[in-house]
Write an enzyme that holds these catalytic residues in place. Structure first.
Site, PDB file in Angstrom:
ATOM      1  N   CYS A 170     -19.415  -6.590   2.731  1.00 48.95           N
ATOM      2  CA  CYS A 170     -18.778  -5.367   3.208  1.00 48.95           C
ATOM      3  C   CYS A 170     -17.378  -5.313   2.612  1.00 48.95           C
ATOM      4  O   CYS A 170     -16.710  -6.349   2.512  1.00 48.95           O
ATOM      5  CB  CYS A 170     -18.703  -5.378   4.732  1.00 48.95           C
ATOM      6  SG  CYS A 170     -17.800  -3.988   5.454  1.00 48.95           S
ATOM      7  N   CYS A 210     -19.480   1.967   8.133  1.00 47.95           N
ATOM      8  CA  CYS A 210     -18.820   1.437   9.320  1.00 47.95           C
ATOM      9  C   CYS A 210     -17.556   2.256   9.516  1.00 47.95           C
ATOM     10  O   CYS A 210     -16.689   2.280   8.644  1.00 47.95           O
ATOM     11  CB  CYS A 210     -18.485  -0.035   9.115  1.00 47.95           C
ATOM     12  SG  CYS A 210     -17.474  -0.729  10.434  1.00 47.95           S
ATOM     13  N   CYS A 253       0.527   0.329  10.178  1.00 42.85           N
ATOM     14  CA  CYS A 253       0.137  -0.723   9.240  1.00 42.85           C
ATOM     15  C   CYS A 253       1.306  -1.499   8.648  1.00 42.85           C
ATOM     16  O   CYS A 253       2.192  -0.924   7.997  1.00 42.85           O
ATOM     17  CB  CYS A 253      -0.710  -0.126   8.125  1.00 42.85           C
ATOM     18  SG  CYS A 253      -1.420  -1.390   7.043  1.00 42.85           S
ATOM     19  N   CYS A 284       0.551   4.939   6.784  1.00 43.48           N
ATOM     20  CA  CYS A 284      -0.063   4.760   8.105  1.00 43.48           C
ATOM     21  C   CYS A 284       0.952   4.078   9.028  1.00 43.48           C
ATOM     22  O   CYS A 284       1.402   2.963   8.746  1.00 43.48           O
ATOM     23  CB  CYS A 284      -1.333   3.926   7.984  1.00 43.48           C
ATOM     24  SG  CYS A 284      -2.499   4.529   6.739  1.00 43.48           S
ATOM     25  N   CYS A 306     -16.720  -9.738   4.897  1.00 45.34           N
ATOM     26  CA  CYS A 306     -16.019  -8.467   4.735  1.00 45.34           C
ATOM     27  C   CYS A 306     -14.708  -8.687   3.986  1.00 45.34           C
ATOM     28  O   CYS A 306     -13.973  -9.628   4.286  1.00 45.34           O
ATOM     29  CB  CYS A 306     -15.727  -7.851   6.096  1.00 45.34           C
ATOM     30  SG  CYS A 306     -17.182  -7.705   7.152  1.00 45.34           S
ATOM     31  N   CYS A 351       0.837  -1.200   0.000  1.00 43.49           N
ATOM     32  CA  CYS A 351       0.000   0.000   0.000  1.00 43.49           C
ATOM     33  C   CYS A 351       0.875   1.255   0.000  1.00 43.49           C
ATOM     34  O   CYS A 351       1.834   1.348   0.770  1.00 43.49           O
ATOM     35  CB  CYS A 351      -0.913   0.009   1.216  1.00 43.49           C
ATOM     36  SG  CYS A 351      -2.017   1.443   1.264  1.00 43.49           S
ATOM     37  N   ARG A 410     -18.236  -2.389  17.809  1.00 42.54           N
ATOM     38  CA  ARG A 410     -17.483  -3.603  17.505  1.00 42.54           C
ATOM     39  C   ARG A 410     -16.180  -3.683  18.292  1.00 42.54           C
ATOM     40  O   ARG A 410     -15.365  -2.775  18.256  1.00 42.54           O
ATOM     41  CB  ARG A 410     -17.177  -3.642  16.001  1.00 42.54           C
ATOM     42  CG  ARG A 410     -18.416  -3.765  15.164  1.00 42.54           C
ATOM     43  CD  ARG A 410     -18.106  -3.789  13.685  1.00 42.54           C
ATOM     44  NE  ARG A 410     -16.905  -4.538  13.357  1.00 42.54           N
ATOM     45  CZ  ARG A 410     -16.802  -5.864  13.415  1.00 42.54           C
ATOM     46  NH1 ARG A 410     -17.834  -6.582  13.798  1.00 42.54           N
ATOM     47  NH2 ARG A 410     -15.689  -6.458  13.096  1.00 42.54           N
TER      48      ARG A 410
END
Length: 317
Positions: free
Chosen positions: A124, A184, A55, A52, A92, A48, A256
């Protein structure tokens, strides 16, 4: 408009009072015995371009995560069928992208959504930033929910990510809402933020024109090679307080208990459920992070007098 002062006043209540208040809200708006299960699959792993700091899938860091190209539709079908057999009604899918590009790969994701929906499961996805057109295509394919966490407060966000702005995240959430897809959105605790930052994150979500129907609270899973690999654990009572505050702030949403459950004792997880958490991922892996296995979860629910957990029926991760 919801205010920070309002959230702070709730968060700092004496803990027994806070938990009892959250439990009352939970019981009034939801079936507090209903703890949902959701299945999550990484459909494209690693590489990616975002930076971040939490991550392991970021191309900026030397992490042990291996890059895996976008899965085939048939591979996703097999995983979804297995998840359905294990009791999930929502599947998901997450892809390590900054933003999907229109073309063959996005077309493949659209087909994945159709396949999951064809199995009579809710679908999702979390794919990064979206345009209005992409959100509309996902909606047309039958997508049930889109996950896009804001991660932390607006003020602390630049300490975590520099390749995407906070407002870009908010704009994607708005695009998803405009398309009529359930949102979400939550965040991650344990990245060096303050307790006030966590509350500011909730305030930001509560003040959206359409507040999220699912609010995941993730505990940082420190990953080797990332800038936050040595981050200390968050105090367990702070986690319980945040979940209780989220339950009170979002009375009809799923709150969650997401990443980090494998590091929690059974007692802490139960305390989180008492404070208003009512959804979990099941399976041994969350994208690239570990998760309690199905046997441990079955034993946990049985200990609580809940032999099974209801499959996910509302927005997931």
């Amino acid at each position: 408009m919801k205010s920070f002062h309002e959230f702070k006043s709730t968060y700092t209540l004496p803990l027994p009072e806070l938990i009892l208040k959250a439990a009352e809200v939970h019981k009034a708006h939801r079936d507090y015995r209903d703890i949902q299960k959701c299945a999550l699959l990484s459909i494209k792993t690693g590489g990616c371009p975002e930076d971040c700091r939490y991550c392991s899938q970021s191309a900026h860091y030397d992490s042990p995560v291996e890059r895996v190209p976008l899965l085939t539709v048939e591979e996703v079908r097999e995983k979804a069928e297995a998840a359905k057999a294990a009791g999930a009604t929502r599947f998901c899918m997450g892809a390590a992208w900054r933003q999907p590009k229109d073309g063959p790969e996005f077309d493949r994701v659209i087909d994945m959504v159709r396949v999951v929906r064809g199995l009579d499961m809710e679908a999702c996805v979390t794919l990064g930033m979206l345009t209005d057109g992409q959100a509309e295509r996902l909606k047309d394919a039958g997508l049930t929910a889109y996950n896009h966490n804001i991660d932390t407060s607006r003020r602390y966000y630049p300490e975590v990510i520099s390749t995407r702005t906070f407002d870009e995240r908010i704009e994607t959430i708005k695009a998803v809402s405009r398309a009529g897809i359930s949102v979400c959105s939550g965040g991650i605790v344990g990245m060096g933020e303050t307790e006030d930052d966590r509350l500011m994150m909730l305030v930001e979500l509560a003040n959206l024109e359409t507040p999220p129907e699912s609010v995941p609270i993730n505990c940082l899973m420190p990953s080797k090679g990332t800038p936050l690999q040595m981050a200390p654990k968050v105090d367990s009572i702070e986690i319980v307080r945040l979940i209780a505050t989220a339950r009170i702030a979002f009375p009809t949403a799923r709150v969650r208990l997401s990443a980090g459950r494998d590091q929690m004792s059974r007692e802490l997880q139960i305390l989180c459920f008492l404070a208003g958490a009512d959804s979990v991922f099941f399976g041994e892996k969350l994208l690239t992070a570990p998760n309690p296995d199905a046997t441990a979860d079955a034993q946990l629910f049985q200990a609580m007098g809940l032999p099974t957990a209801t499959p996910c029926e509302s927005p997931c991760h």
